[in-house]
Design a protein around this motif. Structure first.
Motif, PDB file in Angstrom:
ATOM      1  N   UNK A   1       0.830  -1.098   0.089  1.00 38.11           N
ATOM      2  CA  UNK A   1      -0.012   0.134   0.074  1.00 38.11           C
ATOM      3  C   UNK A   1       0.942   1.256  -0.090  1.00 38.11           C
ATOM      4  N   UNK A   2       0.374   2.236  -0.424  1.00 39.74           N
ATOM      5  CA  UNK A   2       1.161   3.628  -0.506  1.00 39.74           C
ATOM      6  C   UNK A   2       1.577   3.880   1.043  1.00 39.74           C
ATOM      7  N   UNK A   3       2.888   4.265   1.199  1.00 38.60           N
ATOM      8  CA  UNK A   3       3.451   4.515   2.427  1.00 38.60           C
ATOM      9  C   UNK A   3       4.165   3.422   3.241  1.00 38.60           C
ATOM     10  N   UNK A   4       3.791   2.067   2.777  1.00 37.55           N
ATOM     11  CA  UNK A   4       4.431   0.895   3.365  1.00 37.55           C
ATOM     12  C   UNK A   4       5.958   0.911   3.292  1.00 37.55           C
ATOM     13  N   UNK A   5       6.647   0.794   4.545  1.00 38.72           N
ATOM     14  CA  UNK A   5       8.189   0.522   4.438  1.00 38.72           C
ATOM     15  C   UNK A   5       8.731  -0.536   3.575  1.00 38.72           C
ATOM     16  N   UNK A   6       9.227  -0.066   2.458  1.00 38.12           N
ATOM     17  CA  UNK A   6       9.829  -1.006   1.409  1.00 38.12           C
ATOM     18  C   UNK A   6      11.202  -1.334   1.547  1.00 38.12           C
ATOM     19  N   UNK A   7      12.030  -0.843   2.651  1.00 37.40           N
ATOM     20  CA  UNK A   7      13.446  -0.976   2.864  1.00 37.40           C
ATOM     21  C   UNK A   7      14.033  -2.460   2.732  1.00 37.40           C
ATOM     22  N   UNK A   8      15.201  -2.819   2.163  1.00 39.81           N
ATOM     23  CA  UNK A   8      15.277  -3.876   1.757  1.00 39.81           C
ATOM     24  C   UNK A   8      15.617  -4.954   2.720  1.00 39.81           C
ATOM     25  N   UNK A   9      15.895  -4.338   4.152  1.00 38.02           N
ATOM     26  CA  UNK A   9      16.165  -5.068   5.188  1.00 38.02           C
ATOM     27  C   UNK A   9      15.063  -6.013   5.624  1.00 38.02           C
ATOM     28  N   UNK A  10      13.960  -5.615   5.220  1.00 37.81           N
ATOM     29  CA  UNK A  10      12.376  -6.343   5.639  1.00 37.81           C
ATOM     30  C   UNK A  10      12.378  -7.355   4.595  1.00 37.81           C
ATOM     31  N   UNK A  11      13.387  -7.892   3.706  1.00 37.85           N
ATOM     32  CA  UNK A  11      13.266  -9.240   3.085  1.00 37.85           C
ATOM     33  C   UNK A  11      12.316  -9.332   2.004  1.00 37.85           C
ATOM     34  N   UNK A  12      11.766 -10.444   1.773  1.00 38.84           N
ATOM     35  CA  UNK A  12      10.890 -10.891   0.769  1.00 38.84           C
ATOM     36  C   UNK A  12       9.462 -10.084   1.031  1.00 38.84           C
ATOM     37  N   UNK A  13       9.521  -9.920   2.136  1.00 40.48           N
ATOM     38  CA  UNK A  13       8.018  -8.962   2.639  1.00 40.48           C
ATOM     39  C   UNK A  13       7.653  -7.701   1.846  1.00 40.48           C
ATOM     40  N   UNK A  14       8.705  -7.447   1.393  1.00 45.29           N
ATOM     41  CA  UNK A  14       8.636  -6.032   0.506  1.00 45.29           C
ATOM     42  C   UNK A  14       7.916  -6.318  -0.680  1.00 45.29           C
ATOM     43  N   UNK A  15       7.557  -7.325  -1.118  1.00 44.40           N
ATOM     44  CA  UNK A  15       7.032  -7.466  -2.498  1.00 44.40           C
ATOM     45  C   UNK A  15       5.532  -6.814  -2.711  1.00 44.40           C
ATOM     46  N   UNK A  16       5.608  -6.305  -4.078  1.00 45.14           N
ATOM     47  CA  UNK A  16       4.346  -5.489  -4.221  1.00 45.14           C
ATOM     48  C   UNK A  16       3.224  -6.335  -4.556  1.00 45.14           C
ATOM     49  N   UNK A  17       3.421  -7.418  -5.293  1.00 42.92           N
ATOM     50  CA  UNK A  17       2.041  -7.897  -5.608  1.00 42.92           C
ATOM     51  C   UNK A  17       2.436  -9.945  -5.457  1.00 42.92           C
ATOM     52  N   UNK A  18       1.364 -10.510  -5.616  1.00 44.40           N
ATOM     53  CA  UNK A  18       1.594 -11.977  -6.132  1.00 44.40           C
ATOM     54  C   UNK A  18       0.638 -12.020  -7.211  1.00 44.40           C
ATOM     55  N   UNK A  19       1.585 -12.641  -8.236  1.00 43.01           N
ATOM     56  CA  UNK A  19       0.878 -12.606  -9.642  1.00 43.01           C
ATOM     57  C   UNK A  19       1.156 -14.032 -10.148  1.00 43.01           C
ATOM     58  N   UNK A  20      -0.318 -14.749 -10.242  1.00 42.34           N
ATOM     59  CA  UNK A  20      -0.273 -16.382 -10.638  1.00 42.34           C
ATOM     60  C   UNK A  20      -0.826 -16.552 -11.651  1.00 42.34           C
ATOM     61  N   UNK A  21      -0.616 -17.685 -12.337  1.00 42.54           N
ATOM     62  CA  UNK A  21      -1.104 -18.029 -13.779  1.00 42.54           C
ATOM     63  C   UNK A  21      -0.269 -19.074 -14.469  1.00 42.54           C
ATOM     64  N   UNK A  22      -0.606 -19.323 -15.750  1.00 45.26           N
ATOM     65  CA  UNK A  22       0.227 -20.568 -16.597  1.00 45.26           C
ATOM     66  C   UNK A  22       0.521 -19.982 -17.772  1.00 45.26           C
ATOM     67  N   UNK A  23       1.526 -20.664 -18.477  1.00 49.16           N
ATOM     68  CA  UNK A  23       1.790 -20.278 -19.762  1.00 49.16           C
ATOM     69  C   UNK A  23       2.267 -21.622 -20.372  1.00 49.16           C
ATOM     70  N   UNK A  24       2.221 -21.691 -21.875  1.00 56.51           N
ATOM     71  CA  UNK A  24       2.747 -23.074 -22.267  1.00 56.51           C
ATOM     72  C   UNK A  24       3.992 -23.642 -22.241  1.00 56.51           C
ATOM     73  N   UNK A  25       4.911 -22.793 -21.750  1.00 59.09           N
ATOM     74  CA  UNK A  25       6.336 -23.154 -21.713  1.00 59.09           C
ATOM     75  C   UNK A  25       7.204 -22.403 -20.934  1.00 59.09           C
ATOM     76  N   UNK A  26       8.441 -22.681 -20.665  1.00 55.08           N
ATOM     77  CA  UNK A  26       9.292 -21.742 -19.991  1.00 55.08           C
ATOM     78  C   UNK A  26       9.542 -20.583 -20.871  1.00 55.08           C
ATOM     79  N   UNK A  27       9.880 -20.396 -22.109  1.00 56.38           N
ATOM     80  CA  UNK A  27      10.115 -19.597 -23.027  1.00 56.38           C
ATOM     81  C   UNK A  27       9.016 -18.474 -23.173  1.00 56.38           C
TER      82      UNK A  27
END
Length: 415
Positions: free
Chosen positions: A369-395
């Motif tokens: 959310x706007x204003x949230x502390x995004x300092x890198x010391x917070x680790x992976x919790x600084x992520x912006x969003x979780x984006x899920x899905x599927x694609x035909x292949x790795x390429x």
């Protein structure tokens, strides 16, 4: 005459923030077991989700009770098994299991899984992995430890998770820069930084993988090996996918290493999540966790289709051979875009709807959310969003990753 229905086994789930919430657990338990959520209402996370908990299963409130008293209350529920999805509750769950005579990690095993120094020592003594690791509790101890471990090194909390307060140390300048804002007295470890070989998984991908495993009465089954997208500074995760890009020989070496690590750490019954670095000399253990990995459910699930990793974890707890992830011919993925390391906070994230409209995207969960502390010391919790899905292949995943970052168009405040 119709035979009477066989009652479902009753499974206690010790509640706290973790890799699966009450709704997913309740959904995964359908037709498998009756869930009893064991709650302590002094925990903020539990209080904030009481409605979700009560809607998802039965509830046993043990607030204010010591372990012996909690076990006494739980005996009245006649549990057949017990489990937790939370690192914070691993020890309590182990102690309750011991009191109740149920299968789970032992308290001693939990102590090993949660303490990175002890875990490294046991893996080294068992001949599984010889990565140097030393405990540090002061600047003086860090200096002495680095004389043995040497640069480059990693400094992290002994009982940390999700990359919180984890540092890359390439020289004395890095050490000097972190000491002013880090309380080493809280308990840290410094260890050799493993050097990944990009060609093992492919230069476009991360140089590590994770292994989801089930252990039932000492029998280990590996359920899935997931590839990763490259880490961002210092060790923040940015995504994962299944199947991995490893060839069969390398994947077998990874799962064999995970087997040896889990056995050496004394795991006899429970779920594990093992992170493995892909080096030029072969796979190396990053760490073993005593619960299911996080953020997996929606990566594999599409409505009622796909692998239910939460159900597999419940099956493991109950002693039922769990379902394995299946390669359906597509690549399922989870992306978790991270801010740049010099960002202080979020100003705006205008492109969420555009990301949702991208071909191959199934679900987007905004996690900031706007204003949230995004300092890198917070680790992976600084992520912006979780984006899920599927694609035909790795390429096909590569241009989608670029599109997600482009369309999100985040604006930051910098310090």
């Amino acid at each position: 005459m119709k035979a009477p229905d066989t009652p479902l086994p009753r499974l206690g789930v010790v509640c706290n923030i973790g890799s699966a919430g009450p709704l997913l657990i309740g959904r995964a338990a359908a037709g498998l077991c009756e869930v009893v959520f064991v709650i302590d209402t002094t925990v903020d996370w539990v209080r904030s989700r009481l409605n979700e908990i009560t809607e998802s299963g039965l509830v046993c409130d043990v607030t204010g009770l010591d372990i012996a008293s909690q076990a006494k209350v739980l005996r009245e529920w006649r549990l057949d098994a017990i489990v937790t999805f939370s690192d914070n509750e691993l020890l309590r769950t182990a102690e309750l299991a011991q009191e109740l005579g149920l299968r789970f990690h032992t308290p001693a095993t939990v102590g090993t899984l949660l303490d990175k120094v002890v875990q490294r020592r046991i893996l080294r003594e068992a001949g599984v992995d010889d990565t140097a690791s030393l405990p540090v509790g002061s600047a003086h101890e860090l200096t002495r430890a680095l004389e043995k471990v040497r640069f480059p090194a990693v400094l992290k909390p002994r009982q940390g998770r999700a990359g919180l307060n984890t540092f890359r140390l390439h020289g004395q300048e890095d050490v000097d820069g972190l000491l002013s804002g880090t309380d080493l007295a809280s308990g840290y470890t410094v260890e050799t930084m493993l050097s990944g070989e990009p060609s093992v998984a492919g230069h476009d991908w991360g140089d590590y993988v994770s292994v989801e495993s089930s252990v039932i009465d000492g029998t280990i089954r590996h359920l899935a090996v997931c590839g990763k997208t490259p880490l961002t500074y210092p060790f923040r995760e940015t995504g994962q996918f299944f199947p991995s890009t490893l060839d069969d020989r390398t994947e077998n070496a990874v799962t064999e290493l995970a087997t040896r690590a889990v056995q050496a750490l004394g795991v006899t019954h429970g779920s594990t999540h093992t992170e493995v670095k892909l080096t030029a000399e072969g796979p190396r253990v990053i760490e073993v966790n005593g619960r299911m990995g996080g953020y997996f459910y929606w990566m594999f699930r599409d409505g009622e289709k796909g692998w239910d990793i939460v159900r597999s974890a419940l099956q493991t707890a109950l002693g039922v051979p769990p379902d394995l992830a299946e390669d359906t011919g597509e690549v399922v993925y989870l992306l978790c875009p991270q801010p740049p390391s010099d960002a202080v906070s979020l100003v705006e994230l205008p492109g969420v709807d555009r990301v949702r409209a991208l071909p191959g995207v199934r679900r987007v969960d905004v996690r900031t959310r706007p204003g949230k502390d995004l300092g890198w010391r917070n680790g992976t919790s600084t992520l912006l969003a979780l984006v899920y899905g599927s694609v035909p292949d790795h390429a096909s995943l590569l241009p989608l990753i670029r599109a997600v970052h482009s369309e999100l168009a985040p604006r930051y405040r910098y310090g």
